[in-house]
Design an enzyme around this catalytic site. Structure first.
Site, PDB file in Angstrom:
ATOM      1  N   ASP A   7       7.011  60.689 -11.854  1.00 54.88           N
ATOM      2  CA  ASP A   7       8.207  59.931 -12.209  1.00 54.88           C
ATOM      3  C   ASP A   7       7.879  59.268 -13.546  1.00 54.88           C
ATOM      4  O   ASP A   7       7.340  58.168 -13.585  1.00 54.88           O
ATOM      5  CB  ASP A   7       8.515  58.886 -11.140  1.00 54.88           C
ATOM      6  CG  ASP A   7       9.724  58.033 -11.487  1.00 54.88           C
ATOM      7  OD1 ASP A   7      10.578  58.491 -12.279  1.00 54.88           O
ATOM      8  OD2 ASP A   7       9.806  56.900 -10.976  1.00 54.88           O
ATOM      9  N   GLU A  67      10.328  64.607 -12.677  1.00 55.03           N
ATOM     10  CA  GLU A  67      11.721  64.185 -12.667  1.00 55.03           C
ATOM     11  C   GLU A  67      12.309  64.339 -14.063  1.00 55.03           C
ATOM     12  O   GLU A  67      11.673  64.013 -15.056  1.00 55.03           O
ATOM     13  CB  GLU A  67      11.808  62.730 -12.207  1.00 55.03           C
ATOM     14  CG  GLU A  67      13.194  62.312 -11.805  1.00 55.03           C
ATOM     15  CD  GLU A  67      13.208  60.960 -11.116  1.00 55.03           C
ATOM     16  OE1 GLU A  67      13.381  60.942  -9.888  1.00 55.03           O
ATOM     17  OE2 GLU A  67      13.038  59.943 -11.801  1.00 55.03           O
ATOM     18  N   ASP A 139       7.662  53.397  -8.089  1.00 59.20           N
ATOM     19  CA  ASP A 139       7.439  54.516  -9.012  1.00 59.20           C
ATOM     20  C   ASP A 139       6.594  55.613  -8.354  1.00 59.20           C
ATOM     21  O   ASP A 139       6.860  56.802  -8.510  1.00 59.20           O
ATOM     22  CB  ASP A 139       6.759  54.035 -10.298  1.00 59.20           C
ATOM     23  CG  ASP A 139       7.623  53.048 -11.054  1.00 59.20           C
ATOM     24  OD1 ASP A 139       8.752  53.402 -11.427  1.00 59.20           O
ATOM     25  OD2 ASP A 139       7.163  51.908 -11.278  1.00 59.20           O
TER      26      ASP A 139
END
Length: 146
Positions: A7, A67, A139
């Site tokens: 991420d 992502e 996260d």
């Protein structure tokens, strides 16, 4: 197979490692790479690159899931995210790791059942799917979700 989820973010990049054996997943490790907001952008990107290289050397994942950029209303935030994501993709390519890229809404829909899930819902589902894993924050949970 060892899979790395990322991420990306300039301030904090979440990461999570899982082992996939058939349809069985097990947690290996997770964490956050933080950069100092007081440092200039080039130094922050270099630090992220250095930490990514160390992570990849330590765990040697066979594949990674990253992502995609989430477009914010704040253009500066989106650009910083894109810089960090570019560093992550470059580090993975340099290490020869195959990369899949996934939209945040798609990840949330697959994991929680709705693309509009919040961070608390994502973290709860990751904890359910990887029982016993000590998750290092939102996260890291997002990275494991990816």
């Amino acid at each position: 197979m060892i899979l790395l989820g990322l991420d990306p973010g300039l301030g904090t990049t979440g990461w999570g490692l899982i082992r996939a054996e058939g349809n069985r997943l097990s947690h290996i490790a997770n964490g956050r790479i933080k950069t100092d907001p007081a440092e200039p952008l080039p130094l922050r990107l270099a630090q992220l690159d250095h930490m990514m290289a160390a992570l990849l050397a330590d765990h040697a994942p066979q594949a990674a899931a990253v992502e995609e950029v989430f477009v914010n209303t704040n253009a500066q935030s989106t650009l910083k995210l894109a810089h960090a994501r570019g560093v992550c993709l470059a580090a993975l390519a340099r290490a020869g790791v195959a990369v899949g890229e996934y939209a945040p809404r798609l990840v949330k829909k697959a994991l929680v059942g709705t693309g509009g899930a919040d961070k608390v819902q994502v973290q709860a589902m990751v904890a359910r799917l990887l029982p016993g894993a000590a998750i290092a924050g939102a996260d890291a949970a997002d990275a494991l979700a990816v």
